[in-house]
Design an enzyme around this catalytic site. Structure first.
Site, short mmCIF file in Angstrom:
data_model
loop_
_atom_site.label_atom_id
_atom_site.label_comp_id
_atom_site.label_asym_id
_atom_site.label_seq_id
_atom_site.Cartn_x
_atom_site.Cartn_y
_atom_site.Cartn_z
N ASN A 274 85.13 -32.31 -77.58
CA ASN A 274 83.76 -31.78 -77.61
C ASN A 274 82.98 -32.41 -78.77
O ASN A 274 83.53 -32.70 -79.84
CB ASN A 274 83.74 -30.25 -77.64
CG ASN A 274 84.58 -29.62 -78.72
OD1 ASN A 274 85.56 -30.18 -79.18
ND2 ASN A 274 84.20 -28.43 -79.14
N GLU B 266 79.50 -31.57 -80.67
CA GLU B 266 78.40 -30.62 -80.81
C GLU B 266 77.18 -31.29 -81.46
O GLU B 266 77.24 -32.45 -81.89
CB GLU B 266 78.88 -29.40 -81.61
CG GLU B 266 79.98 -28.67 -80.85
CD GLU B 266 80.46 -27.40 -81.50
OE1 GLU B 266 80.14 -27.15 -82.69
OE2 GLU B 266 81.17 -26.63 -80.82
N CYS C 212 81.01 -30.98 -73.77
CA CYS C 212 82.38 -30.47 -73.71
C CYS C 212 83.40 -31.63 -73.67
O CYS C 212 83.06 -32.76 -73.29
CB CYS C 212 82.57 -29.61 -72.47
SG CYS C 212 81.77 -27.99 -72.56
N GLU D 87 85.80 -32.06 -71.60
CA GLU D 87 86.00 -32.54 -70.22
C GLU D 87 84.96 -33.61 -69.88
O GLU D 87 85.26 -34.60 -69.20
CB GLU D 87 85.87 -31.39 -69.22
CG GLU D 87 86.93 -30.31 -69.38
CD GLU D 87 86.49 -29.18 -70.31
OE1 GLU D 87 85.80 -29.45 -71.31
OE2 GLU D 87 86.86 -28.04 -70.05
N CYS E 17 84.84 -24.53 -68.68
CA CYS E 17 83.67 -23.68 -68.41
C CYS E 17 83.16 -24.00 -66.99
O CYS E 17 83.57 -24.98 -66.37
CB CYS E 17 82.59 -23.92 -69.46
SG CYS E 17 81.75 -25.51 -69.33
N CYS F 26 81.77 -27.43 -66.52
CA CYS F 26 82.80 -28.48 -66.45
C CYS F 26 83.59 -28.41 -65.15
O CYS F 26 84.02 -29.45 -64.63
CB CYS F 26 83.74 -28.38 -67.65
SG CYS F 26 82.95 -28.99 -69.15
N1 THU Z 1 84.03 -26.37 -74.87
C1 THU Z 1 84.65 -27.44 -74.28
O1 THU Z 1 84.72 -28.53 -74.85
N2 THU Z 1 85.17 -27.26 -73.03
C2 THU Z 1 85.13 -26.10 -72.32
O2 THU Z 1 85.54 -26.05 -71.17
C3 THU Z 1 84.60 -24.88 -72.96
C4 THU Z 1 83.89 -25.08 -74.23
C5 THU Z 1 83.45 -26.56 -76.21
C6 THU Z 1 81.94 -26.55 -76.22
C7 THU Z 1 81.65 -26.14 -77.63
O3 THU Z 1 81.64 -27.31 -78.46
C8 THU Z 1 82.84 -25.28 -78.04
O4 THU Z 1 83.84 -25.51 -77.05
C9 THU Z 1 82.52 -23.80 -78.10
O5 THU Z 1 81.93 -23.37 -76.92
#
Ligand code: THU
Length: 130
Positions: free
Chosen positions: A43, A45, A54, A56, A86, A89
Site C-alpha cells: 500500500n 498512502e 492498496c 493489491e 477490500c 480490490c
Molecule cells: N489496504 C490494502 O492495502 N489492502 C486492502 O485490501 C485493505 C486496505 C490498505 C489501504 C490503507 O493504506 C491501509 O490498508 C488502511 O486502510
C-alpha cells in the site's frame, strides 16, 4: 514454478516497503500469474487520503505492466490479523481472475486462510454485464 509459500515470503518482504505513515497499517500482496510468475505490491498512502492505493492494486499494476492478465493466486498479508481484500480490490482482482482464482489471507505470524474469489465476491459486475 512458484509455490504459495513463495507468495507469502515475497508479500511479507514487499510489505516492509509499504508507505503507510497515516494508517500505520502496512499491507503486502503477491500475485501468482497464470504463467507462473510473481508480482508484488504494497500500500502507498498519500496526505490526500483518497489518493492512496492498496497493496493489491500495486501487484496488479506490476502484473499488467509485465504483459500478463490472469491471476492464478493472490496472497495478501497484514500484521497480526489476517486481512481480506477490500471491496474495491475484490473488483480489481475479479477483472483479471477466472473461476479457479484463489485468494490467500495471511498474517505476519504465518497463518494463512484460503478463499475462492467467488466466495468473497459472488455474482460480481463484469464486462459481461454491458
Ligand atoms: N489496504 C490494502 O492495502 N489492502 C486492502 O485490501 C485493505 C486496505 C490498505 C489501504 C490503507 O493504506 C491501509 O490498508 C488502511 O486502510
Amino acid at each position: 514454478m512458484h509455490k504459495s509459500s513463495d507468495l507469502y515470503s515475497i508479500a511479507v518482504q514487499c510489505r516492509e516497503n509499504a508507505y503507510a505513515p497515516y494508517s500505520k497499517f502496512k499491507v503486502g500482496a503477491c500475485i501468482l500469474s497464470a504463467k507462473g510468475n510473481v508480482f508484488a505490491g504494497c500500500n502507498v498512502e498519500n496526505a490526500s487520503f483518497p489518493c492512496g492505493t492498496c497493496a493489491e492494486a500495486g501487484a496488479i499494476s506490476a502484473m499488467i505492466a509485465a504483459g500478463e492478465k490472469i491471476i492464478r493466486e493472490i496472497l495478501i498479508v497484514a500484521d497480526t490479523a489476517r486481512i481480506l481484500p477490500c471491496g474495491n480490490c475484490l473488483q480489481k482482482i475479479a477483472e483479471f481472475a477466472d473461476e479457479n482464482t484463489l485468494i490467500y489471507s495471511a498474517d505476519i505470524n504465518g497463518n494463512i486462510k484460503t478463499f475462492k474469489l467467488s466466495e468473497l465476491l459472488p455474482q460480481n459486475f463484469s464486462a459481461k454485464d454491458f
